[in-house]
Write a protein that holds these residues in place. Structure first.
Motif, PDB file in Angstrom:
ATOM      1  N   ASP A 170       0.847  -1.241  -0.106  1.00  0.00           N
ATOM      2  CA  ASP A 170       0.037   0.268   0.360  1.00  0.00           C
ATOM      3  C   ASP A 170       0.924   1.525  -0.020  1.00  0.00           C
ATOM      4  O   ASP A 170       2.092   1.387   0.112  1.00  0.00           O
ATOM      5  CB  ASP A 170      -0.758   0.273   1.265  1.00  0.00           C
ATOM      6  CG  ASP A 170      -2.158   0.833   0.950  1.00  0.00           C
ATOM      7  OD1 ASP A 170      -2.097   0.894  -0.180  1.00  0.00           O
ATOM      8  OD2 ASP A 170      -2.712   1.294   2.223  1.00  0.00           O
ATOM      9  N   HIS A 174       0.502   5.496   0.681  1.00  0.00           N
ATOM     10  CA  HIS A 174      -0.505   6.821   0.932  1.00  0.00           C
ATOM     11  C   HIS A 174       0.570   8.024   0.389  1.00  0.00           C
ATOM     12  O   HIS A 174       1.314   7.974   0.563  1.00  0.00           O
ATOM     13  CB  HIS A 174      -1.284   6.395   1.774  1.00  0.00           C
ATOM     14  CG  HIS A 174      -2.283   5.864   2.009  1.00  0.00           C
ATOM     15  ND1 HIS A 174      -3.703   5.978   1.765  1.00  0.00           N
ATOM     16  CD2 HIS A 174      -2.318   4.572   2.290  1.00  0.00           C
ATOM     17  CE1 HIS A 174      -4.644   5.080   2.009  1.00  0.00           C
ATOM     18  NE2 HIS A 174      -3.927   4.250   1.816  1.00  0.00           N
ATOM     19  N   HIS A 177      -2.976  -1.143   6.585  1.00  0.00           N
ATOM     20  CA  HIS A 177      -3.428  -1.864   4.644  1.00  0.00           C
ATOM     21  C   HIS A 177      -2.396  -2.736   3.895  1.00  0.00           C
ATOM     22  O   HIS A 177      -3.436  -3.566   4.107  1.00  0.00           O
ATOM     23  CB  HIS A 177      -4.213  -0.623   3.927  1.00  0.00           C
ATOM     24  CG  HIS A 177      -4.238   0.052   5.082  1.00  0.00           C
ATOM     25  ND1 HIS A 177      -5.241   1.431   4.073  1.00  0.00           N
ATOM     26  CD2 HIS A 177      -5.235   0.327   6.183  1.00  0.00           C
ATOM     27  CE1 HIS A 177      -5.437   1.559   4.789  1.00  0.00           C
ATOM     28  NE2 HIS A 177      -5.906   1.464   6.139  1.00  0.00           N
TER      29      HIS A 177
HETATM   30 MG    MG Z   1      -4.631   2.028   1.674  1.00  0.00          MG
END
Ligand code: MG
Length: 382
Positions: free
Chosen positions: A228, A230, A262
């Motif tokens: 993941d 961000h 995540h």
């Molecule tokens: Mg995420």
């Protein structure tokens, strides 16, 4: 010429598999497929005859085609009879050979070494029956269920297969069997009508799968992977692994944007063959707005538990240029391991910068990779 006869026509009622137990699976492989392999691989075995039940014919043919084609070894299927002895006799009559190895279809852990020992012993002594010493104390039982001790364990053994004989001799022995005989194996027939069969050293691993618990065997492990990333932005908290980390920027996202958690969730879900977090917690659902990702991780763990899985261990790497994360790793491990129901030693978290390279290096975002190993233990409580 050497022929292997596989007795696979039984119903295996004790195994409670709702089908012929040799067609059931153990750790994802069909029992009969495992049973056939040493005979297919051993170059001294010229052909294989499988005694089958009529109701299993289609499935048996499909299995033989799938498993045996790469070995170029002739395989015949013959119909078995009402008893193991009848099945063996049918197969013996279908063979034109010098030596036969008669093996239980539900003994999938035979080694080629044992197979060779049986052939060698038969060439030398006329027969071979693998045995292992009795481990438990053995006793007869009276009709009223009480024990009649007195057996000398040192003289007792468990008798296994393959049992190996000259074809003409074992066929002759079977031709002499009368109605009052009640044999459970071929060595019994041979020993009564020809001569006491010769023993060879068996193998404790060469076990006959008999009871339901024999099929549930083992712990099944699955690995998964997650990733993941961000974007870093001002006016947001930086949360990693459920821990708030002091920094002038935080990660942007619908939930708390905990990139580490995540990645871990996707690793866990993929290990269990489930869909990714976007499927279970869509960012279009207001329910998940600013939600703590630890709450979502809890739900992932319960999804896994519903499928019978527990987490064995997990590992992740956080990629961030700043801030320095090392001081927070222990706290992160503590929080995440509690939610994942594992000990802190079974969670590994490492951190790395990207040496100024790329958008992580330019401090525009933070990323995380994770792997997880989950397991299902079918050995107990069934
Ligand atoms: Mg995420």
């Amino acid at each position: 010429m050497i022929t292997a006869i596989i007795a696979a026509a039984g119903k295996g009622v004790k195994a409670k598999q709702n089908k012929n137990k040799v067609l059931s699976s153990v750790n994802g492989k069909t029992v009969l497929e495992m049973t056939l392999l040493p005979f297919l691989k051993n170059e001294r075995v010229d052909e294989i005859i499988i005694a089958i039940g009529r109701t299993d014919e289609e499935e048996m043919k499909e299995l033989v085609n799938r498993v045996c084609t790469r070995y170029f070894k002739p395989i015949k299927l013959v119909y078995g009879g009402g008893t193991r002895s009848e099945s063996v006799v049918n197969a013996l009559k279908a063979a034109q050979t010098d030596i036969v190895l008669i093996h239980d279809g539900a003994r999938p852990y035979l080694t080629e070494e044992l197979l060779d020992r049986c052939i060698d012993c038969t060439i030398k002594y006329g027969s071979a029956v693998p045995t292992v010493p009795a481990v438990d104390t053995m006793s007869r039982v009276y009709d009223d269920g009480r024990l009649a001790y007195g057996e000398d364990r040192s003289r007792l053994c468990s008798v296994q297969t393959p049992q190996c004989f000259f074809h003409s001799q074992i066929l002759k022995a079977y031709s002499m069997v009368c109605e009052t005989d009640n044999f459970t194996d071929d060595a019994g027939v041979y020993s009564k009508y020809i001569e006491p069969a010769k023993t060879v050293e068996g193998d404790v691993r060469n076990k006959k799968l008999t009871f339901k618990s024999d099929f549930d065997g083992g712990v099944l492990y699955n690995t998964g992977i997650g990733f993941d990333m961000h974007k870093l932005t001002e006016g947001r908290k930086l949360i990693l692994g459920g821990v708030q980390i002091p920094h002038e920027k935080g990660l942007l996202g619908h939930s708390d944007a905990d990139v580490l958690t995540h990645a871990l969730m996707d690793a866990l879900l993929s290990a269990a063959g489930l869909k990714d977090i976007g499927h279970y917690f869509p960012d279009t659902d207001d329910k998940y707005k600013d939600i703590s990702s630890l709450t979502l991780l809890e739900q992932v763990i319960s999804l896994l538990e519903q499928k019978g899985y527990s987490v064995h261990n997990a590992a992740a790497v956080i990629m961030a240029e700043k801030p320095k994360l090392a001081p927070y790793v222990d706290k992160i491990i503590h929080k995440l391991s509690q939610v994942m129901h594992i000990s802190p030693e079974n969670l590994g978290i490492t951190c790395t910068t990207l040496e100024g390279l790329g958008f992580i290096g330019r401090e525009e975002g933070i990323g995380a990779h994770a792997t997880a190993l989950i397991y299902k233990d079918d050995t107990v409580n069934n």
